[in-house]
Design a protein around this motif. Structure first.
Motif, PDB file in Angstrom:
ATOM      1  N   GLU A  79      29.436  45.912  45.739  1.00 57.13           N
ATOM      2  CA  GLU A  79      29.940  45.491  47.039  1.00 57.13           C
ATOM      3  C   GLU A  79      31.467  45.512  47.039  1.00 57.13           C
ATOM      4  OE1 GLU A  79      28.513  41.751  48.601  1.00 57.13           O
ATOM      5  OE2 GLU A  79      26.751  41.855  47.290  1.00 57.13           O
ATOM      6  N   HIS A  80      32.002  45.701  48.229  1.00 63.12           N
ATOM      7  CA  HIS A  80      33.461  45.667  48.398  1.00 63.12           C
ATOM      8  C   HIS A  80      34.012  44.328  47.908  1.00 63.12           C
ATOM      9  CE1 HIS A  80      37.407  45.827  50.018  1.00 63.12           C
ATOM     10  NE2 HIS A  80      37.183  46.708  50.982  1.00 63.12           N
ATOM     11  N   ARG A  81      33.364  43.236  48.328  1.00 65.38           N
ATOM     12  CA  ARG A  81      33.885  41.908  47.995  1.00 65.38           C
ATOM     13  C   ARG A  81      33.793  41.618  46.501  1.00 65.38           C
ATOM     14  NH1 ARG A  81      30.575  38.390  52.180  1.00 65.38           N
ATOM     15  NH2 ARG A  81      29.039  39.956  51.569  1.00 65.38           N
ATOM     16  N   ALA A  82      32.762  42.157  45.849  1.00 64.51           N
ATOM     17  CA  ALA A  82      32.641  41.964  44.403  1.00 64.51           C
ATOM     18  C   ALA A  82      33.786  42.643  43.665  1.00 64.51           C
ATOM     19  CB  ALA A  82      31.297  42.497  43.915  1.00 64.51           C
ATOM     20  N   LEU A  83      34.117  43.862  44.083  1.00 64.60           N
ATOM     21  CA  LEU A  83      35.236  44.582  43.466  1.00 64.60           C
ATOM     22  C   LEU A  83      36.552  43.835  43.694  1.00 64.60           C
ATOM     23  CD1 LEU A  83      34.269  48.212  44.534  1.00 64.60           C
ATOM     24  CD2 LEU A  83      34.218  47.301  42.207  1.00 64.60           C
ATOM     25  N   ALA A  84      36.762  43.360  44.927  1.00 64.74           N
ATOM     26  CA  ALA A  84      38.019  42.681  45.252  1.00 64.74           C
ATOM     27  C   ALA A  84      38.160  41.387  44.464  1.00 64.74           C
ATOM     28  CB  ALA A  84      38.088  42.407  46.750  1.00 64.74           C
ATOM     29  N   LEU A  85      37.091  40.610  44.396  1.00 66.25           N
ATOM     30  CA  LEU A  85      37.181  39.326  43.708  1.00 66.25           C
ATOM     31  C   LEU A  85      37.334  39.519  42.204  1.00 66.25           C
ATOM     32  CD1 LEU A  85      37.218  36.355  44.398  1.00 66.25           C
ATOM     33  CD2 LEU A  85      34.756  36.265  43.981  1.00 66.25           C
ATOM     34  N   HIS A  86      36.635  40.503  41.660  1.00 61.91           N
ATOM     35  CA  HIS A  86      36.758  40.766  40.226  1.00 61.91           C
ATOM     36  C   HIS A  86      38.185  41.187  39.876  1.00 61.91           C
ATOM     37  CE1 HIS A  86      35.162  41.372  36.266  1.00 61.91           C
ATOM     38  NE2 HIS A  86      35.543  42.647  36.234  1.00 61.91           N
ATOM     39  N   ALA A  87      38.783  42.028  40.717  1.00 58.77           N
ATOM     40  CA  ALA A  87      40.172  42.429  40.481  1.00 58.77           C
ATOM     41  C   ALA A  87      41.109  41.237  40.581  1.00 58.77           C
ATOM     42  CB  ALA A  87      40.577  43.513  41.477  1.00 58.77           C
ATOM     43  N   THR A  88      40.858  40.346  41.526  1.00 55.38           N
ATOM     44  CA  THR A  88      41.674  39.138  41.663  1.00 55.38           C
ATOM     45  C   THR A  88      41.618  38.292  40.393  1.00 55.38           C
ATOM     46  OG1 THR A  88      41.386  39.073  44.053  1.00 55.38           O
ATOM     47  CG2 THR A  88      41.959  37.000  42.976  1.00 55.38           C
ATOM     48  N   ILE A  89      40.423  38.158  39.835  1.00 54.60           N
ATOM     49  CA  ILE A  89      40.261  37.377  38.604  1.00 54.60           C
ATOM     50  C   ILE A  89      41.023  38.035  37.461  1.00 54.60           C
ATOM     51  CG2 ILE A  89      38.587  36.629  36.868  1.00 54.60           C
ATOM     52  CD1 ILE A  89      36.560  36.470  39.274  1.00 54.60           C
ATOM     53  N   LEU A  90      40.892  39.341  37.341  1.00 53.69           N
ATOM     54  CA  LEU A  90      41.591  40.048  36.270  1.00 53.69           C
ATOM     55  C   LEU A  90      43.108  39.874  36.393  1.00 53.69           C
ATOM     56  CD1 LEU A  90      39.410  43.263  36.149  1.00 53.69           C
ATOM     57  CD2 LEU A  90      39.732  41.649  34.266  1.00 53.69           C
ATOM     58  N   LYS A  91      43.613  39.906  37.615  1.00 48.42           N
ATOM     59  CA  LYS A  91      45.054  39.687  37.786  1.00 48.42           C
ATOM     60  C   LYS A  91      45.426  38.263  37.402  1.00 48.42           C
ATOM     61  CE  LYS A  91      45.806  41.528  41.986  1.00 48.42           C
ATOM     62  NZ  LYS A  91      46.655  42.053  43.100  1.00 48.42           N
ATOM     63  N   GLY A  92      44.556  37.305  37.726  1.00 51.64           N
ATOM     64  CA  GLY A  92      44.809  35.929  37.313  1.00 51.64           C
ATOM     65  C   GLY A  92      44.832  35.766  35.804  1.00 51.64           C
ATOM     66  N   LEU A  93      44.070  36.610  35.105  1.00 56.21           N
ATOM     67  CA  LEU A  93      44.042  36.609  33.645  1.00 56.21           C
ATOM     68  C   LEU A  93      45.147  37.481  33.043  1.00 56.21           C
ATOM     69  CD1 LEU A  93      40.167  36.878  33.180  1.00 56.21           C
ATOM     70  CD2 LEU A  93      41.587  34.880  32.667  1.00 56.21           C
ATOM     71  N   LYS A  94      46.063  37.961  33.877  1.00 59.60           N
ATOM     72  CA  LYS A  94      47.181  38.818  33.464  1.00 59.60           C
ATOM     73  C   LYS A  94      46.715  40.184  32.970  1.00 59.60           C
ATOM     74  CE  LYS A  94      49.998  35.306  34.121  1.00 59.60           C
ATOM     75  NZ  LYS A  94      50.826  35.237  35.335  1.00 59.60           N
ATOM     76  N   ARG A  95      45.543  40.613  33.383  1.00 61.56           N
ATOM     77  CA  ARG A  95      45.003  41.917  32.990  1.00 61.56           C
ATOM     78  C   ARG A  95      45.137  42.870  34.188  1.00 61.56           C
ATOM     79  NH1 ARG A  95      39.164  40.567  30.631  1.00 61.56           N
ATOM     80  NH2 ARG A  95      39.038  42.853  30.763  1.00 61.56           N
ATOM     81  N   ARG A  96      46.366  43.180  34.548  1.00 60.12           N
ATOM     82  CA  ARG A  96      46.607  43.931  35.770  1.00 60.12           C
ATOM     83  C   ARG A  96      46.127  45.386  35.677  1.00 60.12           C
ATOM     84  NH1 ARG A  96      51.535  40.902  35.217  1.00 60.12           N
ATOM     85  NH2 ARG A  96      51.674  39.256  36.790  1.00 60.12           N
ATOM     86  N   GLU A  97      46.274  45.987  34.511  1.00 57.70           N
ATOM     87  CA  GLU A  97      45.798  47.364  34.360  1.00 57.70           C
ATOM     88  C   GLU A  97      44.287  47.428  34.537  1.00 57.70           C
ATOM     89  OE1 GLU A  97      47.307  50.126  34.148  1.00 57.70           O
ATOM     90  OE2 GLU A  97      49.359  49.726  33.489  1.00 57.70           O
ATOM     91  N   ASP A  98      43.577  46.434  34.029  1.00 55.87           N
ATOM     92  CA  ASP A  98      42.129  46.400  34.218  1.00 55.87           C
ATOM     93  C   ASP A  98      41.790  46.165  35.693  1.00 55.87           C
ATOM     94  OD1 ASP A  98      41.682  46.765  31.503  1.00 55.87           O
ATOM     95  OD2 ASP A  98      41.640  44.616  31.086  1.00 55.87           O
ATOM     96  N   ALA A  99      42.575  45.302  36.356  1.00 58.77           N
ATOM     97  CA  ALA A  99      42.341  45.063  37.785  1.00 58.77           C
ATOM     98  C   ALA A  99      42.504  46.349  38.575  1.00 58.77           C
ATOM     99  CB  ALA A  99      43.300  43.994  38.292  1.00 58.77           C
ATOM    100  N   LEU A 100      43.470  47.169  38.176  1.00 59.46           N
ATOM    101  CA  LEU A 100      43.732  48.414  38.898  1.00 59.46           C
ATOM    102  C   LEU A 100      42.505  49.317  38.918  1.00 59.46           C
ATOM    103  CD1 LEU A 100      45.835  50.177  40.348  1.00 59.46           C
ATOM    104  CD2 LEU A 100      46.513  51.052  38.090  1.00 59.46           C
ATOM    105  N   VAL A 101      41.734  49.307  37.843  1.00 59.72           N
ATOM    106  CA  VAL A 101      40.522  50.135  37.777  1.00 59.72           C
ATOM    107  C   VAL A 101      39.578  49.785  38.925  1.00 59.72           C
ATOM    108  CG1 VAL A 101      38.461  50.643  36.413  1.00 59.72           C
ATOM    109  CG2 VAL A 101      40.697  50.462  35.283  1.00 59.72           C
ATOM    110  N   TYR A 102      39.412  48.495  39.171  1.00 56.58           N
ATOM    111  CA  TYR A 102      38.474  48.060  40.208  1.00 56.58           C
ATOM    112  C   TYR A 102      39.055  48.239  41.610  1.00 56.58           C
ATOM    113  CZ  TYR A 102      35.660  46.483  36.377  1.00 56.58           C
ATOM    114  OH  TYR A 102      34.898  46.460  35.230  1.00 56.58           O
ATOM    115  N   ASP A 103      40.361  48.095  41.740  1.00 55.10           N
ATOM    116  CA  ASP A 103      40.972  48.372  43.043  1.00 55.10           C
ATOM    117  C   ASP A 103      40.868  49.860  43.391  1.00 55.10           C
ATOM    118  OD1 ASP A 103      41.749  45.797  43.850  1.00 55.10           O
ATOM    119  OD2 ASP A 103      43.520  45.867  42.573  1.00 55.10           O
ATOM    120  N   ARG A 104      41.015  50.703  42.385  1.00 59.19           N
ATOM    121  CA  ARG A 104      40.842  52.140  42.646  1.00 59.19           C
ATOM    122  C   ARG A 104      39.396  52.451  43.009  1.00 59.19           C
ATOM    123  NH1 ARG A 104      45.318  54.872  41.914  1.00 59.19           N
ATOM    124  NH2 ARG A 104      46.783  54.481  40.199  1.00 59.19           N
ATOM    125  N   LYS A 105      38.462  51.813  42.322  1.00 63.63           N
ATOM    126  CA  LYS A 105      37.051  52.031  42.638  1.00 63.63           C
ATOM    127  C   LYS A 105      36.754  51.610  44.073  1.00 63.63           C
ATOM    128  CE  LYS A 105      34.007  51.207  39.433  1.00 63.63           C
ATOM    129  NZ  LYS A 105      33.048  50.535  38.512  1.00 63.63           N
TER     130      LYS A 105
END
Length: 499
Positions: A36-62
């Motif tokens: 789901e769109h919202r699952a990708l967005a929320l997961h990326a938000t969590i990754l950014k909160g964990l300072k894992r911005r490169e990993d968040a980028l993967v899900y934002d691109r998806k």
């Protein structure tokens, strides 16, 4: 996140700071074959909160691949690219969001930061104005814009006017007062900053951040009795808050009661054992009372390393590489004044993450860091002390910026509470100042930035040389001795965190 109870639960966990638990809930949803769109967005938000911005980028691109007509997805992608310092890509993503009908103040704020990263400062100012036109009371955007106006033009009145307009637009007064005080301090009007915060503490006595800021400001103005009263008020408002414990240590060190200061930070560490700010002040208090904890935390020979960077591939010599690196960085130093919220004075600082740069010399610099960082990690080894117990055997660079000091420039003593290892890399140094035989322009270690009784002076100095990298614990006090020659001193600094 209505409609999906798992995402609702994850959202609630984020709101209470339980990011690891939220991650465990959203990871299977975001990694599904058709997320789901919202699952990708929320997961990326969590990754950014964990300072894992490169990993968040993967899900934002998806998200933009799966939902290419979603303006929100393009906004999210632009925001993450901006966080990574990739200004051109961020601006392009935001333009797509605009084209898809997004016109929110948050998106204009992302565009403003993207334009800062690309050096388009007029466009950045225009984007900030658009963001504030849509949300006139947004304190964070107003504070950002005021800081940019100050750095770019040195115009205190214009910067203050932005904050005043945000207040009249419905903004929360506390963060706006804090931003005003930082502006005053940056302009050298420290007494005015202290008076402003002291008045705010009377009117906003429930706000412990205002109380702590007022406490620190009046302490630096020499008003010790008032500082103690304010920190005790903060303790009443937020008992057992580690930030309050930290400020109590600062106050009691100034009052000549380092034993009380050490007890306060030890109590804070019992609540947050990995709090780097508390470890920094614990070392200071331990030094003042002669406690062996100071030697454990400040083992200079074992914990500080000096390395010379080799010429990266593509450059015939280190000197040629440094010349190209200096040219690339010079183009980023477009500001007339120092930021309001950093340690430097009389110089400029880049305002985006340098690891996102596509400049060949800057990219080569970060590639060249692998060898010295690995060497320093090997030098540290394993252990149970607060530095070594975080040693995982791997690392990532969390922040990276450049500073250019001019005559009279220096860094106030400070440490980096979000890091594990911090650094100074010297691109250009003031040769005339260094040749005088004193310590003008040198890096100093171990001196706290505020008054202590007894006074605590620097314990170690390191001479800067072009191509030299210094690595040290992030909780360690570091600053620079001012230099007075008509030269400049250019550095890159970054923080390393365990991966």
């Amino acid at each position: 996140m209505a409609g999906n109870p798992v995402l609702e639960r994850a959202r609630a966990l984020i709101d209470t700071g339980r990011l690891d638990e939220a991650y465990a809930l959203t990871a299977p949803l975001a990694q599904a074959a058709e997320p789901e769109h919202r699952a990708l967005a929320l997961h990326a938000t969590i990754l950014k909160g964990l300072k894992r911005r490169e990993d968040a980028l993967v899900y934002d691109r998806k998200a933009v691949e799966r939902f290419p007509t979603s303006g929100v997805a393009w906004h999210n992608l632009g925001a993450t690219l901006g966080d990574l310092g990739r200004g051109r890509e961020s601006a392009a993503a935001v333009e797509k969001a605009f084209a898809l009908g997004i016109d929110s103040p948050l998106t204009w704020g992302v565009m403003a930061r993207a334009r800062l990263a690309t050096g388009e400062l007029d466009a950045a100012e225009a984007a900030y104005r658009e963001a504030l036109r849509r949300a006139p009371g947004n304190e964070a955007t107003a504070a950002e814009f005021a800081n940019i106006l100050w750095m770019r033009h040195g115009d205190m009145d214009a910067a203050m006017a932005v904050l005043d307009r945000a207040f009249h637009g419905g903004g929360n007064p506390a963060p706006l007062v804090l931003a005003k005080a930082k502006l005053l301090d940056a302009a050298g009007r420290n007494d005015q900053a202290a008076d402003l915060l002291s008045r705010a503490a009377e009117r906003l006595a429930h706000d412990h951040q205002i109380l702590l800021a007022a406490c620190q400001a009046v302490l630096e103005a020499g008003r010790l009795a008032e500082a103690e009263r304010l920190v005790l008020a903060a303790d009443t408002a937020q008992p057992n808050n580690p930030g309050v414990m930290n400020q109590m240590a600062i106050v009691y060190l100034a009052l000549g009661r380092p034993d009380v200061a050490l007890a306060r930070v030890r109590h804070g560490l019992s609540i947050q054992p990995e709090n780097q700010s508390l470890w920094g002040w614990a070392a200071t208090a331990a030094r003042a009372v002669g406690d062996p904890l100071h030697a454990e935390l400040y083992d200079y020979d074992a914990m500080v390393g000096t390395y010379e960077i080799d010429a990266p591939d593509g450059w015939a010599s280190r000197e040629a590489f440094l010349a190209d690196l200096a040219t690339s960085l010079e183009g980023l130093h477009q500001y007339a004044e120092h930021p309001t919220n950093q340690s430097l004075r009389h110089g400029s600082q880049t305002m985006h993450l340098l690891t996102g740069s596509d400049d060949p010399a800057i990219r080569a610099f970060f590639q060249a860091l692998e060898v010295p960082i690995r060497a320093h990690m090997a030098k540290l080894g394993q252990g149970t002390d607060p530095l070594r117990r975080r040693h995982t055997g791997d690392y990532r660079i969390q922040g990276a910026w450049s500073v250019r000091l001019r005559s009279g420039g220096f860094h106030k003593d400070h440490f980096h509470p979000e890091g594990w290892l911090s650094s100074a890399f010297y691109v250009e140094t003031p040769a005339e100042a260094l040749g005088r035989g004193g310590k003008e322009g040198w890096l100093r270690l171990g001196q706290p930035p505020f008054r202590t009784d007894p006074p605590l002076s620097p314990e170690r100095w390191i001479r800067p040389e072009p191509g030299r990298l210094v690595l040290f614990p992030s909780y360690m006090w570091h600053g620079t001795e001012p230099f007075t020659t008509d030269e400049h001193r250019m550095t890159i600094a970054f923080d390393v965190v365990p991966a």
